[in-house]
Design an enzyme around this catalytic site. Structure first.
Site, PDB file in Angstrom:
ATOM      1  N   ASP A  46       7.676   5.259  -4.771  1.00 54.13           N
ATOM      2  CA  ASP A  46       9.051   4.760  -4.942  1.00 54.13           C
ATOM      3  C   ASP A  46      10.013   5.830  -5.452  1.00 54.13           C
ATOM      4  OD1 ASP A  46       8.097   2.254  -4.108  1.00 54.13           O
ATOM      5  OD2 ASP A  46       7.541   1.702  -6.142  1.00 54.13           O
ATOM      6  N   ARG A  61       0.845  -1.203   0.000  1.00 55.81           N
ATOM      7  CA  ARG A  61       0.000   0.000   0.000  1.00 55.81           C
ATOM      8  C   ARG A  61       0.869   1.236   0.000  1.00 55.81           C
ATOM      9  NH1 ARG A  61      -5.202  -1.584  -1.037  1.00 55.81           N
ATOM     10  NH2 ARG A  61      -5.781  -3.318   0.309  1.00 55.81           N
ATOM     11  N   THR A 111      11.679  -1.186   0.975  1.00 60.23           N
ATOM     12  CA  THR A 111      12.526  -1.983   0.096  1.00 60.23           C
ATOM     13  C   THR A 111      11.726  -2.343  -1.138  1.00 60.23           C
ATOM     14  OG1 THR A 111      13.769  -4.030  -0.145  1.00 60.23           O
ATOM     15  CG2 THR A 111      12.002  -4.048   1.491  1.00 60.23           C
ATOM     16  N   HIS A 112      12.392  -2.257  -2.297  1.00 55.98           N
ATOM     17  CA  HIS A 112      11.687  -2.396  -3.575  1.00 55.98           C
ATOM     18  C   HIS A 112      12.493  -3.301  -4.511  1.00 55.98           C
ATOM     19  CE1 HIS A 112       8.984  -1.140  -6.801  1.00 55.98           C
ATOM     20  NE2 HIS A 112      10.053  -1.055  -7.560  1.00 55.98           N
ATOM     21  N   ASP A 135       8.909   8.853   0.742  1.00 51.85           N
ATOM     22  CA  ASP A 135       8.353  10.207   0.664  1.00 51.85           C
ATOM     23  C   ASP A 135       6.953  10.135   0.052  1.00 51.85           C
ATOM     24  OD1 ASP A 135       8.653   9.946  -2.070  1.00 51.85           O
ATOM     25  OD2 ASP A 135      10.259  11.434  -2.253  1.00 51.85           O
ATOM     26  N   GLY A 146       5.873  10.420  -2.923  1.00 48.17           N
ATOM     27  CA  GLY A 146       5.742   9.810  -4.244  1.00 48.17           C
ATOM     28  C   GLY A 146       5.688   8.291  -4.165  1.00 48.17           C
TER      29      GLY A 146
END
Ligand code: GAR
Length: 196
Positions: free
Chosen positions: A145, A91, A108-109, A141, A143
């Protein structure tokens, strides 16, 4: 102790790596709580097994998003974290949450940001034909990612990769940089608090 709260929505294998790293002494933090948006998340069982308290804050269809953000914020606040760690939390958190935890929340992405933001990073990277992908840890933040990058690690993409096989390879290095980052942030905080 430096307190972290983990946000996770699904399997929670990254959450499990944090639990294991704390258990074996690699990571010196206290996992104060797990907060999830999904009552059926496997992460909840992992928390129960490890004796970590949990909270579920579901986002119902058509629900007011600000209201959900406030509820999520209250749930996280209960555990009084120094750092919020989003690890497989699917989310996007909004202003009502970031007013309180902005600057104290990492995510983490599974891609080398700023390439392939969003919920389908691995699939998108594969579809684009990249030969290298990886994982990124960054400050959350407003935005999607877009926050300032803290650490990244790369893995090769193999010609016969599926989204699953590539994602598994990414997760092996993602675990490592996540544990390293959390450990480093905890250490920095300890140094700041140490009297000179
Ligand atoms: C991780 O690869 C994480 O980067 C990704 O979900 C996976 C969670 O795995 N997150 C995102 O895609 C966020 N947009 P897990 O449930 O096994 O820990």
């Amino acid at each position: 102790a430096y307190r972290i709260v983990v946000l996770a929505s699904g399997t929670g294998s990254l959450f499990q790596s944090l639990i294991d790293a704390v258990a074996d002494g690699t990571l010196e933090v206290q996992i104060a709580g797990l907060v999830t948006d999904r009552g059926e998340a496997q992460a909840l069982q992992r928390a129960a097994t490890a004796g970590i308290p949990t909270a579920v804050v579901p986002l119902a269809k058509g629900a007011d998003r600000d209201e959900w953000n406030r509820a999520l914020c209250r749930a996280v606040e209960e555990f009084a974290p120094d750092l919020v760690v989003s690890a497989g939390f699917m989310r996007i958190v909004g202003p009502a949450f970031l007013q309180r935890f902005g600057g104290a929340m990492i995510n983490t992405h599974p891609s080398l940001l700023p390439s392939f933001p969003g919920a389908h990073a691995v699939r998108d990277a594969l579809a684009h034909g990249v030969r290298v992908s990886g994982a990124t840890i960054f400050w959350v933040d407003e935005g999607v990612d877009t926050g300032r990058i803290i650490d990244q690690a790369a893995v090769p993409v193999q010609t016969d990769d599926t989204a699953d096989s590539l994602h598994e390879r990414i997760k092996t290095i993602e675990r490592q940089i996540l544990i390293d980052t959390v450990g480093r942030l905890a250490e920095e905080e300890n140094h700041e608090q140490r009297p000179v």
